[in-house]
Design an enzyme around this catalytic site. Structure first.
Site, PDB file in Angstrom:
ATOM      1  CG  ASP A 142      -2.163  -0.803   1.034  1.00 24.84           C
ATOM      2  OD1 ASP A 142      -2.561  -0.961  -0.132  1.00 24.84           O
ATOM      3  OD2 ASP A 142      -2.714  -1.284   2.018  1.00 24.84           O
ATOM      4  CG  ASP A 177     -10.000  19.630   8.120  1.00 20.97           C
ATOM      5  OD1 ASP A 177     -10.148  18.563   8.754  1.00 20.97           O
ATOM      6  OD2 ASP A 177      -9.633  19.669   6.930  1.00 20.97           O
ATOM      7  CB  THR A 203     -20.157  14.736   3.681  1.00 20.00           C
ATOM      8  OG1 THR A 203     -20.400  15.557   2.533  1.00 20.00           O
ATOM      9  CG2 THR A 203     -20.629  15.452   4.936  1.00 20.00           C
ATOM     10  CB  THR A 231     -20.147  17.993   0.056  1.00 22.99           C
ATOM     11  OG1 THR A 231     -19.394  17.746   1.264  1.00 22.99           O
ATOM     12  CG2 THR A 231     -21.631  17.933   0.381  1.00 22.99           C
ATOM     13  CG  LEU A 291     -16.941  20.923  -1.177  1.00 24.61           C
ATOM     14  CD1 LEU A 291     -18.104  21.852  -1.531  1.00 24.61           C
ATOM     15  CD2 LEU A 291     -15.643  21.463  -1.760  1.00 24.61           C
ATOM     16  CE  LYS A 320      -9.117  22.093   4.360  1.00 14.63           C
ATOM     17  NZ  LYS A 320     -10.193  21.892   5.317  1.00 14.63           N
TER      18      LYS A 320
END
Length: 698
Positions: A325, A362, A394, A397, A399, A411
């Protein structure tokens, strides 16, 4: 506005505290060394003389039977063999078996020291099990069965491996992994699996037990390090068959020598024939084979990796392809803000303020890195959290942002933010479009930011490649192992990261189906494949791979599908597992080469001595000019026993594997262990012959 973001510490890097905990969690044998283990190993060497235990080592069983026969012959006078010589041969034959048993017991003892410490932590453990009426009752944890539901409170030990079905809590896994920093476990998602004997440090959890007694991670670790359930691997079985075949062939050869001697008018003492048999059969590798396998598994356990079978360890040594990964393995996984780019007509201050406001709420690693970057770039008076209305990210969105004093700051992904503004890619200013393409081509992630309906600029998030990973891939390439980076990134971004990391191939936009298809394709082409994973979506690929390593903090589905579990949950550990697998195979091959090669010198010691009286012409083969037939035979037997002792450290430590091709490794082994296996016995037997003669033992 371009500014290099500081590289943060990896999620896998260890703090001083965790390093201390890891040191404390190391096996007792690692701390005390072999000095504390030799006494119990010596006792076990005599216990293992029981033929019922030696049947797993057929060559050593033959040596023990010859030792018994020689001991009996010592009681029967033979004018051709002085009794003192016969007794010495019998004693050294017993020593040969004891030294082989000692090597195996020493390898087992290193693991048992850790097993005892693990058992001590699990004895008498109680569990609060859910009863039929919905209440809870305390029971012995050893009685728990798969499917039982237990409640664990803060400060208590989790009684067994399981899946969190309710609650969220911090768990200290130092007892298993050595890592002191607690980890979060919660129901649902990829962080729901818990391991027995780890301690809850906060809140509570409702856990459904996923393993019956004897099947948990702790039980498997104890069984591995004790060697109680270690089954022979296919390579060991094949080598055992070879050794048994050689033993039978040489037994037939020795049996026919006496009639041949009678035909030639001579006689061969039975004691000498027994000694010849022992020196002809590959006793060195026969005595060390079990110790090599146990020591290899012990090294894996010391790495905090649990293998469900020895077959998986050997397969790791033979892999041709590694699927890794990108996130967390090749890169640190926490993307950092590397730069911000202003749209035309937007001032640096306006961009910084808008981007900072859009990121204040955030709490992701990316969001925090943007705030950290901009605070250092353009300090400003930040509003109180109560003045902000957070808009979380989410999947729909793509955003996030805040509403502040009637203004909207957002953003997010390029296409998502343009859609939010009612625009498309063609509406991007050419300067900003070029910067976004440049970010993607260099392996970064571009985000757009807007304030009150105005496009402010772009953010460059960069996932930093781990230092030294390129060199490790180069070493694997020299060993003939191809690396494939697996990522959900788009092909352009994936190619840029792959070029920086130095991997051989890329699987971009990877889905569970794509991973499974790629593994099957490689296997259909005759290659062995290894991969690691932690999510339920990795389970099919982990089950299909020849070596599947699951993360301990991953889902229960991944842990059950894989044939290895990394207790540290460090994806880069797969590279170390491959190294251990190769060391195991190379060690076994090197000592097999040495064992067979050193028999050549012993032939030159014993054969001329046996037939010297019958065929004096064979004296020309006495190239070592040994003192007498008795001295030659006894010297070879003594060397045969002592060489096992000399090679015990190498069998336990393993032969280090250099970064080179298989052909180069083969040439090196033939030179060092093949040629060395011929030269060393000549020197050793001659030196023992001189010593025996000087001491008048023959």
């Amino acid at each position: 506005m371009n500014m290099q973001a500081p590289v943060t510490k990896s999620a896998n890097s260890k703090s001083p505290a965790s390093e201390t905990a890891r040191h404390d969690a190391q096996p007792v044998a690692a701390k005390t060394g072999l000095a504390a283990l030799w006494r119990p190993a010596l006792v076990q060497a005599f216990v293992k003389l029981d033929p019922r235990q030696l049947h797993r080592a057929p060559v050593m069983l033959v040596v023990e039977l010859t030792a018994i026969l020689t001991t009996v012959l010592c009681l029967i006078p033979d004018p051709a063999v002085p009794t003192s010589v016969a007794v010495q041969i019998a004693v050294w034959l017993w020593f040969t078996v004891l030294f082989a048993n000692f090597a195996e017991a020493l390898a087992e003892g290193r693991g048992k020291a850790r097993a005892d410490s693990l058992k001590a932590g699990s004895e008498g453990l109680k569990a609060r099990i859910q009863s039929a009426n919905g209440g809870y009752e305390m029971v012995n944890a050893a009685t728990l069965r798969k499917g039982d539901v237990v409640r664990v409170e803060a400060g208590e030990l989790i009684p067994g491996d399981g899946e969190v079905i309710e609650g969220i809590a911090a768990v200290n896994e130092a007892a298993i992994t050595g890592e002191s920093a607690p980890v979060i476990r919660e129901s649902g998602g990829d962080r729901s699996a818990v391991t027995g004997n780890t301690r809850l440090v906060s809140d509570w959890l409702l856990v459904r037990i996923s393993a019956n007694p004897g099947e948990s991670t702790l039980d498997r670790m104890i069984a591995l390090v004790e060697g109680a359930k270690r089954q022979k691997t296919p390579n060991e079985v094949a080598l055992d068959i070879l050794l048994i075949g050689l033993t039978l062939i040489f037994l037939l050869v020795v049996v026919t020598l006496q009639p041949f001697a009678h035909f030639a008018g001579g006689n061969l003492p039975l004691v000498f024939l027994v000694a010849l048999l022992v020196t002809l059969i590959p006793t060195t590798i026969g005595g060390l084979l079990s110790a090599i396998g146990i020591a290899g598994m012990d090294r894996l356990v010391r790495l905090n990796v649990i293998a469900k079978s020895g077959r998986a360890v050997e397969a790791a040594g033979d892999v041709h392809v590694l699927l890794l990964d990108k996130t967390g393995t090749i890169t640190f996984g926490n993307r950092r803000c590397a730069a911000v780019y202003a749209a035309p007509g937007v001032t640096p201050k306006e961009l910084s303020e808008g981007t900072l406001l859009a990121s204040l709420a955030d709490d992701t690693a990316e969001g925090k890195s943007i705030v950290e970057y901009l605070r250092g770039l353009h300090p400003m008076t930040e509003p109180a959290p109560s003045q902000l209305t957070a808009v979380p990210f989410t999947a729909e969105t793509r955003l996030s942002g805040v509403d502040f004093e009637g203004r909207v700051y957002r953003k997010g992904a390029v296409d998502s933010l343009l859609k939010f503004l009612g625009r498309d890619r063609n509406d991007l200013p050419p300067v900003l479009a070029r910067e976004i393409d440049k970010i993607a081509k260099t392996g970064g992630t571009p985000l757009l930011v807007c304030g009150d309906g105005k496009l402010l600029g772009a953010i460059h998030l960069k996932d930093v490649v781990k230092p030294g990973i390129r060199e490790r891939f180069e070493e694997l390439r020299k060993l003939g192992i191809r690396t494939v980076m697996v990522t959900g990134d788009n092909p352009l971004t994936a190619a840029a990261i792959a070029a920086e990391a130095g991997v051989d191939d890329v699987l971009a936009e990877a889905t569970p189906e794509k991973k499974l298809e790629r593994i099957r394709q490689e296997q259909n082409d005759g290659r062995l494949v290894a991969m690691c994973g932690d999510g339920a979506n990795d389970a099919p690929a982990l089950a299909q791979a020849d070596v599947g390593m699951a993360m301990n903090d991953g889902t229960q589905a991944a842990r059950e599908a894989a044939n290895m579990v990394d207790l540290d949950s460090d994806p880069t550990k797969l590279l170390d597992v491959v190294q251990i697998g190769k060391e195991l195979l190379v060690t076994r091959g090197a000592l097999t080469t040495f064992s067979i090669a050193n028999d050549v010198a012993k032939y030159f010691a014993i054969l001329p001595a046996l037939f010297a009286s019958i065929y004096p012409q064979l004296g020309v083969l006495n190239v070592m000019h040994l003192a007498s037939p008795q001295s030659a035979i006894l010297s070879a037997i003594v060397f045969n026993a002592l060489i096992i002792v000399v090679l015990i450290p190498l069998a336990l430590r393993g032969v280090r594997v250099q970064a080179a091709s298989a052909a180069h490794l083969l040439r090196r082994n033939l030179l060092v262990y093949g040629l060395g296996g011929i030269v060393v016995p000549f020197v050793g037997i001659k030196a023992i012959d001189l010593l025996l003669t000087a001491l008048h033992l023959v």
